[in-house]
Design a protein around this motif. Structure first.
Motif, short mmCIF file in Angstrom:
data_model
loop_
_atom_site.label_atom_id
_atom_site.label_comp_id
_atom_site.label_asym_id
_atom_site.label_seq_id
_atom_site.Cartn_x
_atom_site.Cartn_y
_atom_site.Cartn_z
N THR A 63 -0.58 16.89 0.44
CA THR A 63 0.02 16.69 -0.87
C THR A 63 0.50 18.04 -1.38
OG1 THR A 63 -2.13 16.95 -2.00
CG2 THR A 63 -1.46 14.71 -1.44
N ALA A 64 1.37 18.02 -2.37
CA ALA A 64 1.87 19.26 -2.96
C ALA A 64 2.06 19.06 -4.45
CB ALA A 64 3.19 19.67 -2.30
N GLU A 65 1.99 20.16 -5.17
CA GLU A 65 2.04 20.10 -6.63
C GLU A 65 3.41 20.53 -7.14
OE1 GLU A 65 -1.74 20.92 -8.64
OE2 GLU A 65 -0.65 22.59 -9.58
N VAL A 66 3.93 19.75 -8.06
CA VAL A 66 5.19 20.08 -8.72
C VAL A 66 5.00 19.93 -10.22
CG1 VAL A 66 7.60 19.39 -9.03
CG2 VAL A 66 6.62 19.42 -6.74
N MET A 75 0.85 -1.19 0.00
CA MET A 75 0.00 0.00 0.00
C MET A 75 0.89 1.25 0.00
SD MET A 75 -3.02 1.08 2.69
CE MET A 75 -3.97 -0.39 2.33
N THR A 76 0.49 2.28 -0.76
CA THR A 76 1.29 3.50 -0.84
C THR A 76 1.18 4.30 0.45
OG1 THR A 76 -0.52 4.85 -1.71
CG2 THR A 76 0.78 3.60 -3.32
N CYS A 77 2.13 5.22 0.64
CA CYS A 77 2.11 6.09 1.81
C CYS A 77 0.82 6.91 1.85
CB CYS A 77 3.33 7.01 1.78
SG CYS A 77 3.37 8.28 3.06
N PHE A 78 0.42 7.45 0.70
CA PHE A 78 -0.78 8.27 0.64
C PHE A 78 -2.03 7.45 0.98
CE2 PHE A 78 -4.22 10.17 -2.07
CZ PHE A 78 -4.37 11.35 -1.35
N ARG A 79 -2.12 6.29 0.38
CA ARG A 79 -3.29 5.44 0.65
C ARG A 79 -3.30 4.97 2.10
NH1 ARG A 79 -5.10 0.81 -3.68
NH2 ARG A 79 -7.12 0.27 -2.78
N ASN A 80 -2.15 4.66 2.63
CA ASN A 80 -2.05 4.25 4.03
C ASN A 80 -2.47 5.38 4.95
OD1 ASN A 80 -1.10 2.29 6.14
ND2 ASN A 80 0.31 3.97 6.57
#
Length: 296
Positions: A16-19, A1-6
Motif C-alpha cells: 500500500t502507499a500513502e497519498v 471483494m476488493t483487490c486489497f482484501r483479495n
C-alpha cells in the motif's frame, strides 16, 4: 471483494502507499500521484487530517479515487467527529463503494496548522473498530437496527512496533484484534530487529497481516527532522551518515528504502510506502527492491 482484501486472502505480499488529499478543491495532483501507483500497490491510503493539518475530507478524496478506478483505504480519525459523525461517514463510505477503512485516534490539534481548534475525541481507535464491527452487524452505537441495511466495511488499524512500552504495545494490539481489526499498517520502521521481535512474539499468534511502514528519507536534514518531530522514530546514525556522504541524497534515500522493503519482505506480510510529496518515486523504489508489478 476488493483487490486489497483479495490479496490478503490469497497470501500475496501486500503493498500500500500513502497519498495526501489536496489542500483546496482541485484533486488533480492527488489523482495524478495515485494513478502513478496503479499496478504497483494493492490500495492507496488517503490520510485524514494527518498531523492535524487541514486537507480535503478523506472520504471525499477516497470517493474521487474510486471514480478513477483506484482502490482507496480511507483513513478515519476520531479527532474531528463525534460518534454521530463517525457513523454517518462510515455509512456514507459504504454507500459510495468504499470498503476499506483505517481506524485511527488522530493526531492532537496542537501539532497542526489550526492549534486553536477544538478536539472532539468522542472515541478512539479501539472503540471506532468496535463501532465498525457493529455497523457491519446492522446495529448502531446504541444497539438500534440500521433500518436501511448493514455496512460491509473492512477495518484496519495502526501499530507502532517501536513503542517504548512492550507490554503496552501488546495490550493495545490485542485490544484492536478483539475489536475487529483485519490488518495493521505500522508507523515508520527504523529498527527492523524490533519489527522482527514484534511479529514473532506478538503478532504471529493472531494471523493478521502486518505492513511495515517504509519512509523515503530524502536527506540527512530530513532524517534529523524525523528524529526530532516524529514520536517513536529514531533514524540510525549509520543511515544519517550515508545520506550526508551521498552526492545525491535523494537517490541514496531511495536505495535505503528499497533495502528496507527487502528486509520487510523477510519479516512480515507487506509494506506501507510513504514518500511525502514524492509519491511518483514509489514505483522506482519497488523496482529497486525487485518487487514485481501487480497483475490486474
Amino acid at each position: 471483494m476488493t483487490c486489497f482484501r483479495n490479496a490478503i486472502e490469497s497470501k500475496q505480499f501486500l503493498i500500500t502507499a500513502e497519498v495526501a488529499p489536496p489542500k483546496g478543491g482541485n484533486p488533480a495532483h492527488m489523482v495524478e500521484m495515485a494513478r502513478g501507483l496503479k499496478n504497483r500497490v494493492h490500495a492507496v491510503n488517503i490520510t485524514d487530517g494527518s498531523r492535524a493539518v487541514l486537507r480535503m475530507s478523506s472520504l471525499a478524496a477516497s470517493a474521487i479515487l474510486l471514480q478513477q478506478g483506484i482502490e482507496p483505504i480511507c483513513q478515519m480519525a476520531c479527532r474531528d467527529r463525534n460518534r454521530i459523525g463517525l457513523q454517518a461517514d462510515l455509512m456514507g463510505a459504504h454507500g459510495l463503494g468504499i470498503r476499506t477503512i483505517l481506524a485511527l485516534t488522530g493526531d492532537p490539534v496542537k501539532a497542526g496548522d489550526h492549534p486553536g481548534a477544538k478536539s472532539v475525541f468522542d472515541m478512539e481507535s479501539v472503540r471506532l473498530l468496535r463501532l465498525i464491527h457493529n455497523l457491519n452487524r446492522g446495529i448502531d452505537f446504541n444497539d438500534k437496527p440500521l433500518t436501511d441495511g448493514k455496512t460491509d466495511l473492512f477495518p484496519g488499524a495502526a501499530v507502532d512496533p517501536q513503542s517504548k512500552s512492550w507490554s503496552g504495545l501488546q495490550r493495545r494490539f490485542e485490544k484492536k484484534i478483539e475489536a475487529g481489526a483485519q490488518f495493521f499498517q505500522s508507523q515508520l520502521i527504523s529498527d527492523f530487529d524490533r519489527l522482527d521481535k514484534f511479529v514473532t512474539q506478538i503478532a504471529s499468534a493472531y494471523n493478521k497481516p502486518i505492513l511495515a511502514g517504509i519512509f523515503l528519507i530524502k536527506s540527512a536534514k530530513n532524517a534529523h527532522f524525523l528524529n526530532k518531530k516524529v514520536p517513536g522514530v529514531q533514524i540510525s546514525q549509520e543511515i544519517i551518515d550515508r545520506l550526508d556522504r551521498a552526492s545525491d541524497p535523494l537517490r541514496e534515500g531511495m536505495a535505503i528504502a528499497a533495502e528496507q522493503v527487502r528486509l520487510a519482505r523477510d519479516l512480515c506480510h507487506g509494506v506501507h510506502m510513504m514518500a511525502i510529496r514524492s509519491e511518483h518515486l514509489i514505483p522506482e523504489i519497488l523496482d529497486m527492491a525487485d518487487v514485481e508489478p501487480i497483475e490486474s
